[in-house]
Design a protein around this motif. Structure first.
Motif, mmCIF file in Angstrom:
data_model
loop_
_atom_site.group_PDB
_atom_site.id
_atom_site.type_symbol
_atom_site.label_atom_id
_atom_site.label_comp_id
_atom_site.label_asym_id
_atom_site.label_seq_id
_atom_site.Cartn_x
_atom_site.Cartn_y
_atom_site.Cartn_z
ATOM 1 N N GLY A 85 -0.304 -5.824 -7.837
ATOM 2 C CA GLY A 85 -0.651 -5.693 -6.428
ATOM 3 C C GLY A 85 -1.690 -6.698 -5.984
ATOM 4 O O GLY A 85 -1.564 -7.336 -4.923
ATOM 5 N N LEU A 89 -1.210 -9.851 -3.299
ATOM 6 C CA LEU A 89 -2.089 -10.012 -2.140
ATOM 7 C C LEU A 89 -2.722 -11.409 -2.121
ATOM 8 O O LEU A 89 -2.798 -12.049 -1.065
ATOM 9 C CB LEU A 89 -3.179 -8.945 -2.155
ATOM 10 N N THR A 104 3.098 -6.978 2.118
ATOM 11 C CA THR A 104 1.694 -6.560 2.053
ATOM 12 C C THR A 104 1.589 -5.074 1.767
ATOM 13 O O THR A 104 0.754 -4.626 0.967
ATOM 14 C CB THR A 104 0.978 -6.890 3.372
ATOM 15 N N PHE A 105 2.439 -4.278 2.411
ATOM 16 C CA PHE A 105 2.446 -2.832 2.182
ATOM 17 C C PHE A 105 2.828 -2.512 0.745
ATOM 18 O O PHE A 105 2.236 -1.631 0.108
ATOM 19 C CB PHE A 105 3.417 -2.162 3.165
ATOM 20 N N CYS A 108 -0.134 -3.185 -1.455
ATOM 21 C CA CYS A 108 -1.139 -2.123 -1.301
ATOM 22 C C CYS A 108 -0.748 -0.880 -2.091
ATOM 23 O O CYS A 108 -1.589 -0.246 -2.741
ATOM 24 C CB CYS A 108 -1.321 -1.776 0.172
ATOM 25 N N VAL A 111 -1.431 -1.467 -5.762
ATOM 26 C CA VAL A 111 -2.862 -1.351 -6.043
ATOM 27 C C VAL A 111 -3.269 0.125 -6.102
ATOM 28 O O VAL A 111 -4.009 0.542 -7.005
ATOM 29 C CB VAL A 111 -3.693 -2.095 -4.977
ATOM 30 N N LEU A 112 -2.778 0.916 -5.163
ATOM 31 C CA LEU A 112 -3.129 2.341 -5.124
ATOM 32 C C LEU A 112 -2.582 3.095 -6.330
ATOM 33 O O LEU A 112 -3.231 4.020 -6.835
ATOM 34 C CB LEU A 112 -2.617 2.964 -3.823
ATOM 35 N N GLN A 126 -2.713 5.533 3.274
ATOM 36 C CA GLN A 126 -2.052 4.237 3.450
ATOM 37 C C GLN A 126 -0.820 4.364 4.349
ATOM 38 O O GLN A 126 -0.598 3.546 5.248
ATOM 39 C CB GLN A 126 -1.653 3.667 2.092
ATOM 40 N N SER A 232 7.490 5.146 -0.937
ATOM 41 C CA SER A 232 6.208 5.749 -0.560
ATOM 42 C C SER A 232 6.337 7.258 -0.399
ATOM 43 O O SER A 232 5.422 8.008 -0.756
ATOM 44 C CB SER A 232 5.677 5.115 0.727
#
Length: 333
Positions: A85, A89, A104-105, A108, A111-112, A126, A232
């Protein structure tokens, strides 16, 4: 450091992780190609402009290795997800050509996942920011309120025959309702996703919202976003995917049956029995019934779902025809 030593991710989180990495690998190969081919970057963040090019090349290599390690079931998934992630970025924020909201989403979310500690709050926030941000952009655009956006969208961009056949050319009433409904739906999703008790409602409403747009446009509108939002929703679902134990004397057959498993929850148990057996919880099946249990398991269903969407996005004709034949039934109305 204990955060990075935790590799015991729930199966539904592992599926989301691998689905996101598949998206990066097949839909955005430019991240690897541009970074290692020597093509010039177009920086829009001045601080990144001073980073030497070899750093991006090295980062792209680390990203590719990280993705491969995940699919080879090696290494710490959370650390690899976090690295992937952050690298994505870094690369997309250094290049206008590679930047996109969807990618980008994805970065993210990766990363989360790296910081996931059993609570879905970070994912919910998010997702909420995404929907509320999208809604706020539309709120200040008059074309979403007067119907001009949707009318142009359906007639000139996607040529939706259902809309063109029943809505007069100069009548913006339906388009206005659709625009307002979209804004309200995104606002609602941005709120209800923050409430754990409304998770099922959030997922159903979100899939109906994104899936409905796909169906109306014959599978051409934002398939990528539908794919990403599906991952998600899976992150916040808390879906209980039970471990499937495959029992067969042949390790080759067991490995073949485990191949489509994105969750790492199909395991092989050694046995001398020549017949296939499958154990889930306290129940065991043999022969054809065992094979049926594997084929209709969550593991296989999610694999088919995400792989078919990936195939559609990269324009593999055989899969594209299957999906469009389903979506196309709405064109006849």
């Amino acid at each position: 450091m204990r955060l990075f030593l935790n590799t015991d991710l729930p199966p539904h989180i592992v599926i989301s992780l691998k689905a996101l990495l598949l998206y990066v690998l097949f839909i955005h190969p430019g991240i690897f190609i541009v970074s290692v081919s020597g093509l010039p970057f177009l920086p829009f963040l001045k601080i990144i402009d001073s980073v030497p090019f070899f750093v991006f090349s090295f980062a792209a290599g680390v990203l590719l290795i990280s993705i491969l390690l995940v699919f080879l079931r090696r290494g710490n998934y959370q650390l690899l997800s976090l690295l992937s992630g952050l690298i994505i970025l870094l690369i997309i924020f250094s290049s206008k050509n590679l930047f996109s909201n969807s990618l980008t989403f994805v970065a993210c979310l990766l990363v989360l996942i790296g910081f996931y500690r059993g609570k879905t709050t970070i994912f919910r926030i998010q997702i909420s920011l995404l929907y509320l941000g999208a809604a706020s952009n539309k709120i200040f655009d008059p074309d979403w309120w007067n119907g001009k956006y949707f009318d142009y969208f359906f007639r000139d961009i996607f040529n939706v025959s259902l809309y063109a056949s029943y809505v007069p050319v100069d009548d913006l009433t339906v388009a206005t309702y659709l625009g307002v409904a979209t804004i309200l739906t995104e606002c609602l999703l941005g709120i209800v996703v923050l409430i754990p008790g409304l998770t099922r409602l959030t997922i159903i409403l979100g899939l109906l919202f994104h899936g409905g747009m796909l169906l109306v446009t014959s599978g051409t509108l934002s398939v990528r976003f539908f794919y990403i939002m599906s991952t998600s929703y899976l992150l916040i679902s808390g879906l209980n995917i039970k471990t499937v134990h495959i029992m067969h004397h042949s390790g080759i057959i067991a490995r073949l049956l485990r191949f489509p498993d994105l969750s790492d929850s199909i395991v092989h148990s050694a046995t001398n029995d020549n017949s296939l057996a499958v154990s889930i919880g306290n129940s065991t099946w043999k022969g054809i019934k065992a094979l049926q249990k594997i084929l209709f398991s969550y593991q296989y269903l999610f694999f088919c779902f995400f792989v078919l969407l990936i195939a559609h996005m990269v324009n593999l004709n055989i899969f594209k025809r299957i999906i469009l034949s389903i979506f196309g039934i709405f064109d006849g109305f």
